[in-house]
Scaffold this motif. Structure first.
Motif, PDB file in Angstrom:
ATOM      1  N   ARG A 101      -2.036  -6.057   0.239  1.00 18.66           N
ATOM      2  CA  ARG A 101      -2.853  -6.749  -0.738  1.00 18.66           C
ATOM      3  C   ARG A 101      -2.062  -7.891  -1.386  1.00 18.66           C
ATOM      4  O   ARG A 101      -0.909  -7.716  -1.761  1.00 18.66           O
ATOM      5  CB  ARG A 101      -3.355  -5.781  -1.803  1.00 18.66           C
ATOM      6  CG  ARG A 101      -4.383  -4.796  -1.267  1.00 18.66           C
ATOM      7  CD  ARG A 101      -4.931  -3.889  -2.358  1.00 18.66           C
ATOM      8  NE  ARG A 101      -5.851  -2.929  -1.785  1.00 18.66           N
ATOM      9  CZ  ARG A 101      -7.162  -3.129  -1.640  1.00 18.66           C
ATOM     10  NH1 ARG A 101      -7.690  -4.272  -2.040  1.00 18.66           N
ATOM     11  NH2 ARG A 101      -7.937  -2.211  -1.109  1.00 18.66           N
ATOM     12  N   LEU A 149      -7.695  -9.567   5.854  1.00 13.65           N
ATOM     13  CA  LEU A 149      -9.049  -9.265   5.394  1.00 13.65           C
ATOM     14  C   LEU A 149      -9.323  -9.943   4.062  1.00 13.65           C
ATOM     15  O   LEU A 149      -8.432 -10.050   3.215  1.00 13.65           O
ATOM     16  CB  LEU A 149      -9.238  -7.755   5.208  1.00 13.65           C
ATOM     17  CG  LEU A 149      -9.211  -6.866   6.457  1.00 13.65           C
ATOM     18  CD1 LEU A 149      -9.216  -5.403   6.046  1.00 13.65           C
ATOM     19  CD2 LEU A 149     -10.408  -7.168   7.346  1.00 13.65           C
ATOM     20  N   LEU A 205     -16.629  -6.989   3.651  1.00 16.24           N
ATOM     21  CA  LEU A 205     -15.332  -7.107   4.315  1.00 16.24           C
ATOM     22  C   LEU A 205     -15.439  -8.223   5.346  1.00 16.24           C
ATOM     23  O   LEU A 205     -16.246  -8.144   6.273  1.00 16.24           O
ATOM     24  CB  LEU A 205     -14.965  -5.796   5.017  1.00 16.24           C
ATOM     25  CG  LEU A 205     -15.072  -4.496   4.220  1.00 16.24           C
ATOM     26  CD1 LEU A 205     -14.656  -3.312   5.097  1.00 16.24           C
ATOM     27  CD2 LEU A 205     -14.222  -4.571   2.975  1.00 16.24           C
ATOM     28  N   PRO A 213     -12.463   6.446   2.027  1.00 17.24           N
ATOM     29  CA  PRO A 213     -12.713   5.976   0.660  1.00 17.24           C
ATOM     30  C   PRO A 213     -14.178   6.205   0.301  1.00 17.24           C
ATOM     31  O   PRO A 213     -15.027   6.385   1.183  1.00 17.24           O
ATOM     32  CB  PRO A 213     -12.373   4.487   0.720  1.00 17.24           C
ATOM     33  CG  PRO A 213     -11.646   4.281   1.998  1.00 17.24           C
ATOM     34  CD  PRO A 213     -12.085   5.355   2.934  1.00 17.24           C
ATOM     35  N   VAL A 242     -10.110   0.857   4.656  1.00 15.21           N
ATOM     36  CA  VAL A 242     -10.901  -0.032   3.802  1.00 15.21           C
ATOM     37  C   VAL A 242     -12.359   0.175   4.177  1.00 15.21           C
ATOM     38  O   VAL A 242     -12.711   0.237   5.361  1.00 15.21           O
ATOM     39  CB  VAL A 242     -10.502  -1.506   4.002  1.00 15.21           C
ATOM     40  CG1 VAL A 242     -11.248  -2.394   3.020  1.00 15.21           C
ATOM     41  CG2 VAL A 242      -8.996  -1.695   3.845  1.00 15.21           C
ATOM     42  N   ARG A 243     -13.226   0.261   3.153  1.00 15.10           N
ATOM     43  CA  ARG A 243     -14.635   0.566   3.405  1.00 15.10           C
ATOM     44  C   ARG A 243     -15.534  -0.456   2.728  1.00 15.10           C
ATOM     45  O   ARG A 243     -15.264  -0.906   1.617  1.00 15.10           O
ATOM     46  CB  ARG A 243     -14.968   1.965   2.887  1.00 15.10           C
ATOM     47  CG  ARG A 243     -16.355   2.482   3.271  1.00 15.10           C
ATOM     48  CD  ARG A 243     -16.474   3.950   2.909  1.00 15.10           C
ATOM     49  NE  ARG A 243     -17.751   4.535   3.337  1.00 15.10           N
ATOM     50  CZ  ARG A 243     -18.064   5.829   3.227  1.00 15.10           C
ATOM     51  NH1 ARG A 243     -17.169   6.672   2.699  1.00 15.10           N
ATOM     52  NH2 ARG A 243     -19.240   6.270   3.641  1.00 15.10           N
ATOM     53  N   ILE A 292     -11.975  -9.421   0.966  1.00 14.08           N
ATOM     54  CA  ILE A 292     -12.965  -8.521   0.383  1.00 14.08           C
ATOM     55  C   ILE A 292     -13.659  -9.268  -0.744  1.00 14.08           C
ATOM     56  O   ILE A 292     -13.007  -9.787  -1.656  1.00 14.08           O
ATOM     57  CB  ILE A 292     -12.301  -7.233  -0.132  1.00 14.08           C
ATOM     58  CG1 ILE A 292     -11.574  -6.519   1.020  1.00 14.08           C
ATOM     59  CG2 ILE A 292     -13.337  -6.303  -0.764  1.00 14.08           C
ATOM     60  CD1 ILE A 292     -10.716  -5.356   0.586  1.00 14.08           C
ATOM     61  N   LEU A 299      -6.171  -9.181   1.894  1.00  9.35           N
ATOM     62  CA  LEU A 299      -5.127  -8.460   2.610  1.00  9.35           C
ATOM     63  C   LEU A 299      -4.505  -9.401   3.634  1.00  9.35           C
ATOM     64  O   LEU A 299      -5.223 -10.012   4.437  1.00  9.35           O
ATOM     65  CB  LEU A 299      -5.679  -7.226   3.329  1.00  9.35           C
ATOM     66  CG  LEU A 299      -5.755  -5.919   2.533  1.00  9.35           C
ATOM     67  CD1 LEU A 299      -6.758  -6.056   1.393  1.00  9.35           C
ATOM     68  CD2 LEU A 299      -6.120  -4.755   3.434  1.00  9.35           C
ATOM     69  N   ARG A 318     -19.985  -4.333  -1.348  1.00 10.55           N
ATOM     70  CA  ARG A 318     -18.665  -4.883  -1.029  1.00 10.55           C
ATOM     71  C   ARG A 318     -18.686  -5.409   0.401  1.00 10.55           C
ATOM     72  O   ARG A 318     -19.066  -4.706   1.335  1.00 10.55           O
ATOM     73  CB  ARG A 318     -17.588  -3.810  -1.156  1.00 10.55           C
ATOM     74  CG  ARG A 318     -16.206  -4.294  -0.701  1.00 10.55           C
ATOM     75  CD  ARG A 318     -15.227  -3.151  -0.602  1.00 10.55           C
ATOM     76  NE  ARG A 318     -14.879  -2.642  -1.924  1.00 10.55           N
ATOM     77  CZ  ARG A 318     -14.214  -1.502  -2.125  1.00 10.55           C
ATOM     78  NH1 ARG A 318     -13.882  -0.744  -1.078  1.00 10.55           N
ATOM     79  NH2 ARG A 318     -13.915  -1.116  -3.344  1.00 10.55           N
ATOM     80  N   HIS A 334      -3.816   2.817   6.067  1.00 10.43           N
ATOM     81  CA  HIS A 334      -4.820   3.026   5.046  1.00 10.43           C
ATOM     82  C   HIS A 334      -6.174   2.541   5.539  1.00 10.43           C
ATOM     83  O   HIS A 334      -6.276   1.834   6.548  1.00 10.43           O
ATOM     84  CB  HIS A 334      -4.432   2.345   3.731  1.00 10.43           C
ATOM     85  CG  HIS A 334      -4.168   0.886   3.847  1.00 10.43           C
ATOM     86  ND1 HIS A 334      -2.966   0.379   4.288  1.00 10.43           N
ATOM     87  CD2 HIS A 334      -4.960  -0.188   3.579  1.00 10.43           C
ATOM     88  CE1 HIS A 334      -3.016  -0.947   4.279  1.00 10.43           C
ATOM     89  NE2 HIS A 334      -4.204  -1.312   3.865  1.00 10.43           N
ATOM     90  N   GLU A 371       0.849  -1.177   0.000  1.00  9.85           N
ATOM     91  CA  GLU A 371       0.000   0.000   0.000  1.00  9.85           C
ATOM     92  C   GLU A 371       0.898   1.246   0.000  1.00  9.85           C
ATOM     93  O   GLU A 371       2.082   1.163   0.311  1.00  9.85           O
ATOM     94  CB  GLU A 371      -0.892  -0.010   1.243  1.00  9.85           C
ATOM     95  CG  GLU A 371      -1.851  -1.188   1.276  1.00  9.85           C
ATOM     96  CD  GLU A 371      -2.917  -1.107   0.202  1.00  9.85           C
ATOM     97  OE1 GLU A 371      -3.183   0.013  -0.306  1.00  9.85           O
ATOM     98  OE2 GLU A 371      -3.481  -2.155  -0.154  1.00  9.85           O
TER      99      GLU A 371
END
Length: 418
Positions: free
Chosen positions: A400, A382, A65, A57, A17-18, A384, A395, A63, A15, A10
């Motif tokens: 990523r 994570l 998570l 974001p 994430v949404r 996604i 993640l 989406r 950072h 990243e």
């Protein structure tokens, strides 16, 4: 051969994430997860974000998570198996599951002669050291030959404390779980060795009665305990001979055992999966794959330790005699496939299916301080997905993973039930 999925850095160590978060047994729509230096720093609704709103974001309806998935029982994938592949093949197998969202993977071995089993344990150690595997699972050799399934009956031996110590020592702390039959010889000594080493016992491949299984569960003394692929490798539950299935279900309902379910539509009917969730709840269920080399691969012949397995229509079996379908020999699904099937086919609520593929298996292995949930302080693993539970990004410790080569998950969902 595919190389390891390389984490894609990243822009910084911090950072956001949404998406709609499914974790901690609930769904939180339009949530934000703050990742800081590989850890979860903050979790909550986007409307409660304490920082600058300009940092958020854009909203991402649809989406999902999820916590990175935790598979406690996996023999391989991508054409390679942990019981027999070389180092490159074992890496490819682990990486295949990672690309499909399993960020915590246990490498499972099958029963084999003592020297060979020790060599395979040592062969897996570099994968544990690198983080590709979270540990090793020994499925045998202290099993019931009457319920050996796809295991080589010639390699199954009575309980041998000396052999178990040898294997645990060879594992150098990497062995996380051991499957053994409640009726194996010297069970109490074996359980003592596992307890001293912090290894989770799991009862399976057993022909024991309900009474014998209850006694074995009691002998564990309230420590972590699993049931290896409940229903499979066991006599069926009968009104006058309830067997190990009944004893394990009762123990799970009382909170003293976690039962594995291979909910791929082959090992268990969807109605069976739904029933167990209704009876014992997701906090006592570990969804798992029992995946072998054929996971993510076309039909054909694949190894499972010393055995040759034939995969037809996505179903792995030992070759049988004419008119005999042969024993089911591991799975070909990935854990996200199993979660999706639990939701779509068995009607399990999404938060419950996710709990059974993350928090519960992490707790079973004693890894729940690090993984299995999206809460501050845990590792930033994570998954996604889109609304259909198809993987979109993974993640691992906040970075990523390259998922471009992930096989579309819906292409290999078996439907045959036995």
């Amino acid at each position: 051969m595919p190389s390891r999925p390389e984490p894609v850095e990243e822009p910084s160590g911090r950072h956001l994430v949404r998406g709609d978060l499914v974790s901690s047994g609930r769904r939180l729509d339009d949530a934000v997860v703050l990742v800081e230096e590989g850890r979860i720093g903050w979790v909550g609704p986007a409307t409660s974000w304490p920082g600058d709103a300009g940092d958020l974001p854009a909203p991402a309806p649809g989406r999902l998570l999820l916590p990175g998935l935790v598979d406690v029982h996996c023999h391989g994938g991508a054409g390679h198996g942990f019981p027999e592949a070389d180092a490159e093949g074992m890496r490819a197998a682990a990486d295949h599951h990672l690309r499909h969202g399993t960020t915590t993977l246990i490498g499972s071995l099958v029963s084999a002669p003592a020297d060979q089993l020790e060599r395979r344990v040592r062969a897996l150690l570099p994968l544990v050291a690198s983080g590709r595997l979270a540990g090793i699972h020994l499925e045998g050799p202290f099993l019931s030959t009457a319920r050996c399934g796809a295991q080589d009956p010639r390699s199954i031996v009575p309980g041998d404390p000396g052999l178990l110590r040898r294997l645990v020592d060879a594992g150098e702390g990497a062995i996380r779980s051991v499957t053994l039959a409640p009726e194996t010889a010297r069970l109490t000594e074996l359980l003592g060795i596992l307890a001293a080493a912090g290894v989770t016992p799991s009862f399976g491949h057993t022909d024991a009665s309900a009474r014998m299984t209850r006694a074995a569960i009691a002998a564990v003394g309230g420590r972590r305990l699993g049931a290896t692929h409940l229903f499979n490798g066991m006599p069926p539950l009968h009104s006058r001979a309830p067997g190990p299935v009944a004893a394990c279900l009762a123990a799970a309902a009382q909170g003293s055992m976690v039962v594995e379910l291979i909910g791929d539509g082959v090992h268990l009917a969807d109605e069976t999966v739904a029933t167990v969730f209704a009876l014992v709840g997701p906090g006592q269920i570990a969804l798992t794959t029992d995946a072998m080399a054929a996971a993510g691969m076309p039909d054909g012949r694949y190894p499972l330790g010393p055995m040759t397995v034939e995969v037809v229509g996505g179903v792995a079996r030992l070759p049988g005699e004419p008119g005999d379908a042969g024993a089911i020999a591991g799975g070909t699904a990935r854990l996200l496939d199993v979660v999706r099937r639990a939701v779509r086919n068995a009607g399990v609520p999404l938060p419950d299916a996710v709990t059974a593929a993350t928090a519960t298996p992490a707790r079973l292995l004693g890894l729940d301080s690090e993984v299995g949930d999206v809460v501050p302080g845990r590792r930033a693993d994570l998954l996604i997905t889109d609304a259909d539970l198809e993987p979109r990004a993974v993640l691992l410790t906040g970075r990523r993973v390259d998922t471009e080569r992930a096989t579309p998950a819906g292409t290999r969902t078996p439907t045959e039930v036995h």
